[in-house]
Scaffold this motif. Structure first.
Motif, PDB file in Angstrom:
ATOM      1  N   MET A   1      -0.550  -9.598 -59.905  1.00 11.67           N
ATOM      2  CA  MET A   1      -0.327  -8.666 -58.800  1.00 11.67           C
ATOM      3  C   MET A   1      -1.284  -8.953 -57.636  1.00 11.67           C
ATOM      4  SD  MET A   1       0.015  -4.523 -58.854  1.00 11.67           S
ATOM      5  CE  MET A   1       1.617  -4.650 -59.634  1.00 11.67           C
ATOM      6  N   ASN A   2      -2.524  -9.356 -57.954  1.00 16.75           N
ATOM      7  CA  ASN A   2      -3.468  -9.701 -56.899  1.00 16.75           C
ATOM      8  C   ASN A   2      -2.981 -10.888 -56.088  1.00 16.75           C
ATOM      9  OD1 ASN A   2      -5.359  -7.686 -57.363  1.00 16.75           O
ATOM     10  ND2 ASN A   2      -6.471  -8.893 -58.895  1.00 16.75           N
ATOM     11  N   VAL A   3      -2.330 -11.838 -56.770  1.00 16.03           N
ATOM     12  CA  VAL A   3      -1.779 -13.000 -56.064  1.00 16.03           C
ATOM     13  C   VAL A   3      -0.703 -12.555 -55.077  1.00 16.03           C
ATOM     14  CG1 VAL A   3      -0.470 -15.149 -56.329  1.00 16.03           C
ATOM     15  CG2 VAL A   3      -2.298 -14.584 -57.960  1.00 16.03           C
ATOM     16  N   LYS A   4       0.166 -11.637 -55.515  1.00 14.92           N
ATOM     17  CA  LYS A   4       1.214 -11.127 -54.624  1.00 14.92           C
ATOM     18  C   LYS A   4       0.606 -10.363 -53.450  1.00 14.92           C
ATOM     19  CE  LYS A   4       4.869 -10.615 -58.114  1.00 14.92           C
ATOM     20  NZ  LYS A   4       5.767  -9.649 -58.805  1.00 14.92           N
ATOM     21  N   GLU A   6      -2.146 -10.831 -52.009  1.00 15.12           N
ATOM     22  CA  GLU A   6      -2.817 -11.733 -51.062  1.00 15.12           C
ATOM     23  C   GLU A   6      -1.850 -12.684 -50.372  1.00 15.12           C
ATOM     24  OE1 GLU A   6      -5.690 -13.556 -53.556  1.00 15.12           O
ATOM     25  OE2 GLU A   6      -6.871 -11.713 -53.836  1.00 15.12           O
ATOM     26  N   ASP A   7      -0.575 -12.567 -50.683  1.00  9.73           N
ATOM     27  CA  ASP A   7       0.443 -13.412 -50.049  1.00  9.73           C
ATOM     28  C   ASP A   7       0.544 -13.054 -48.562  1.00  9.73           C
ATOM     29  OD1 ASP A   7       2.703 -14.730 -49.143  1.00  9.73           O
ATOM     30  OD2 ASP A   7       3.900 -14.281 -50.922  1.00  9.73           O
ATOM     31  N   PRO A   8       0.341 -13.999 -47.650  1.00  9.36           N
ATOM     32  CA  PRO A   8       0.409 -13.693 -46.203  1.00  9.36           C
ATOM     33  C   PRO A   8       1.780 -13.198 -45.744  1.00  9.36           C
ATOM     34  CG  PRO A   8       0.286 -16.061 -46.589  1.00  9.36           C
ATOM     35  CD  PRO A   8       0.011 -15.407 -47.904  1.00  9.36           C
ATOM     36  N   ASP A   9       2.824 -13.480 -46.515  1.00  7.61           N
ATOM     37  CA  ASP A   9       4.175 -13.041 -46.133  1.00  7.61           C
ATOM     38  C   ASP A   9       4.525 -11.668 -46.704  1.00  7.61           C
ATOM     39  OD1 ASP A   9       4.644 -15.438 -44.774  1.00  7.61           O
ATOM     40  OD2 ASP A   9       5.305 -16.454 -46.615  1.00  7.61           O
ATOM     41  N   PRO A  14       7.648  -4.366 -45.136  1.00 10.28           N
ATOM     42  CA  PRO A  14       6.645  -3.287 -45.242  1.00 10.28           C
ATOM     43  C   PRO A  14       6.891  -2.332 -46.409  1.00 10.28           C
ATOM     44  CG  PRO A  14       7.334  -3.583 -42.965  1.00 10.28           C
ATOM     45  CD  PRO A  14       8.258  -4.416 -43.803  1.00 10.28           C
ATOM     46  N   GLU A  15       8.158  -2.009 -46.668  1.00 11.00           N
ATOM     47  CA  GLU A  15       8.466  -1.056 -47.736  1.00 11.00           C
ATOM     48  C   GLU A  15       8.057  -1.619 -49.097  1.00 11.00           C
ATOM     49  OE1 GLU A  15      12.453   0.976 -49.676  1.00 11.00           O
ATOM     50  OE2 GLU A  15      12.372   0.694 -47.511  1.00 11.00           O
ATOM     51  N   ALA A  16       8.405  -2.896 -49.349  1.00  9.43           N
ATOM     52  CA  ALA A  16       8.034  -3.539 -50.612  1.00  9.43           C
ATOM     53  C   ALA A  16       6.521  -3.708 -50.706  1.00  9.43           C
ATOM     54  CB  ALA A  16       8.725  -4.898 -50.732  1.00  9.43           C
ATOM     55  N   ALA A  17       5.890  -3.996 -49.557  1.00  5.57           N
ATOM     56  CA  ALA A  17       4.437  -4.171 -49.545  1.00  5.57           C
ATOM     57  C   ALA A  17       3.721  -2.872 -49.901  1.00  5.57           C
ATOM     58  CB  ALA A  17       3.991  -4.664 -48.166  1.00  5.57           C
ATOM     59  N   GLN A  18       4.181  -1.767 -49.328  1.00  4.07           N
ATOM     60  CA  GLN A  18       3.563  -0.476 -49.617  1.00  4.07           C
ATOM     61  C   GLN A  18       3.714  -0.109 -51.082  1.00  4.07           C
ATOM     62  OE1 GLN A  18       5.310   2.296 -46.889  1.00  4.07           O
ATOM     63  NE2 GLN A  18       4.229   1.472 -45.103  1.00  4.07           N
ATOM     64  N   LYS A  19       4.890  -0.385 -51.659  1.00  6.11           N
ATOM     65  CA  LYS A  19       5.123  -0.100 -53.070  1.00  6.11           C
ATOM     66  C   LYS A  19       4.183  -0.928 -53.948  1.00  6.11           C
ATOM     67  CE  LYS A  19       8.696  -0.101 -56.651  1.00  6.11           C
ATOM     68  NZ  LYS A  19      10.115  -0.407 -56.973  1.00  6.11           N
ATOM     69  N   LEU A  20       4.044  -2.213 -53.610  1.00  7.30           N
ATOM     70  CA  LEU A  20       3.166  -3.096 -54.379  1.00  7.30           C
ATOM     71  C   LEU A  20       1.718  -2.626 -54.300  1.00  7.30           C
ATOM     72  CD1 LEU A  20       2.796  -5.770 -56.007  1.00  7.30           C
ATOM     73  CD2 LEU A  20       2.342  -6.871 -53.800  1.00  7.30           C
ATOM     74  N   MET A  21       1.273  -2.242 -53.089  1.00 10.34           N
ATOM     75  CA  MET A  21      -0.111  -1.822 -52.922  1.00 10.34           C
ATOM     76  C   MET A  21      -0.391  -0.514 -53.658  1.00 10.34           C
ATOM     77  SD  MET A  21      -1.346  -4.336 -51.353  1.00 10.34           S
ATOM     78  CE  MET A  21      -2.992  -3.784 -50.944  1.00 10.34           C
ATOM     79  N   ARG A  22       0.593   0.384 -53.697  1.00  6.69           N
ATOM     80  CA  ARG A  22       0.426   1.631 -54.458  1.00  6.69           C
ATOM     81  C   ARG A  22       0.276   1.334 -55.950  1.00  6.69           C
ATOM     82  NH1 ARG A  22       4.319   3.954 -50.893  1.00  6.69           N
ATOM     83  NH2 ARG A  22       5.961   3.466 -52.383  1.00  6.69           N
TER      84      ARG A  22
END
Length: 340
Positions: A1-4, A6-9, A14-22
């Protein structure tokens, strides 16, 4: 999950990024908590061994007390592992409605309102009163409150139902015993990432003059908003803001939350619970009884959990009742899966 993470893309979506960060934050919090428990356990065991070697009874006693506190904390966390439902982590709304009986039931509804607010305060949750309809003489006819905190909905979701009070009425000049009913309805605040489509043609929006305290402006303008969802007959209302626009936005959010809760209940095959708000607020539908006279007892009619200290319960000591109801629900769902 840390690798994902840190992915620059990552933030291209944004929606998927917020879910991943949560999810990442939740996992990180969980791991930190486990490490903290392990360290405290190790430290206190070492203290006990040291105290016994040095014949230091006070050190041993303090370490044993710390281990007892740690055990209580782990018991609470074990309950929280049951809060894994789709919306359990969300903030929650709760509504209180007085049953038939006039002043008696309205006073009881106000007691329930205070009870849940005190429970939320004990847990460190924040509360926001969205609307209150006062009774003619005392108490309230209804109220809606938002409780903000991690797992607020998960903790409260088993509290929906009818609550029964037996006491000597303070409003009866002959000091007779009365039975009163009030209903509670719990539904989650909908996350921004959950889409609920509501057609404007399916709703009726009414504005009215707010009641109760709130200043001259609130009481002299039609700032309060009521939205009725015609297909389901769900009604929500908000009057806590002076701005009709803000109250309308809050009411829309509440309506979407109610509709989402109905969908959750359908998916959990608990349609009977979703119809609870349409049942009579009286005998046969209660989930808990609070008896103040002739004896003192609070009893949950689903789990048989009891307390002989109603004053403490009415001051927010609800965790034992909630924990038992959550455990019962989890066991019921597991049994359904096994049978299926």
């Amino acid at each position: 999950m840390n690798v994902k993470a840190e992915d620059p893309d990552l933030w291209n979506d944004p929606e998927a990024a917020q879910k991943l960060m949560r999810e990442r934050q939740q996992l990180d919090d969980g791991l930190t908590s486990i490490r903290s428990v392990e360290q405290r356990l190790t430290d206190n065991i070492e203290l006990i061994e040291l105290g016994e070697m040095e014949d230091e009874e006070q050190i041993v006693a303090e370490a044993e007390k710390a281990l007892g506190d740690l055990n209580d904390e782990l018991a609470r966390r074990q309950v929280e592992t049951m809060l894994s439902g789709e919306a359990d982590a969300n903030d929650t709304y709760f509504e209180v409605h007085a049953g038939a009986g006039g002043t008696e039931s309205q006073d009881w509804a106000s007691m329930l309102l205070r009870m849940y607010i005190r429970w939320a305060e004990r847990r460190g949750f924040k509360t926001e009163v969205l609307e209150v309809h006062d009774g003619e003489e005392a108490g309230i006819k209804s109220a809606t409150v938002m409780i903000k905190g991690h797992n607020a909905y998960g903790w409260m979701k088993t509290e929906s139902g009818v609550h029964r009070l037996v006491r000597i009425s303070p409003f009866d000049s002959q000091a007779r015993r009365h039975t009163s009913f009030a209903s509670v309805w719990i539904y989650p605040v909908v996350d921004d990432n959950i889409e609920i489509d509501v057609s404007e043609s399916d709703v009726r929006i009414d504005t009215y003059r707010a009641s109760g305290a709130g200043g001259q402006h609130v009481n002299t303008t039609d700032s309060a908003v009521r939205i009725t969802h015609l297909p389901t007959n769900i009604v929500v209302q908000c009057q806590n803001e002076r701005s009709q626009h803000k109250n309308r936005a809050t009411a829309w959010a509440m309506l979407k939350a109610r509709l989402y809760e109905v969908e959750l209940q359908k998916r959990e095959e608990e349609a009977a619970a979703s119809a609870a708000s349409k049942t009579d607020i009286g005998w046969g539908h209660q989930i808990r009884s609070y008896v103040l006279q002739p004896y003192q007892l609070v009893k949950d009619l689903r789990t048989n959990v009891e307390s002989t200290n109603p004053n403490d319960v009415l001051d927010g000591a609800l965790d034992p009742f909630m924990e038992a109801a959550l455990a019962q629900r989890v066991l019921g769902e597991a049994a359904k899966e096994a049978a299926g």
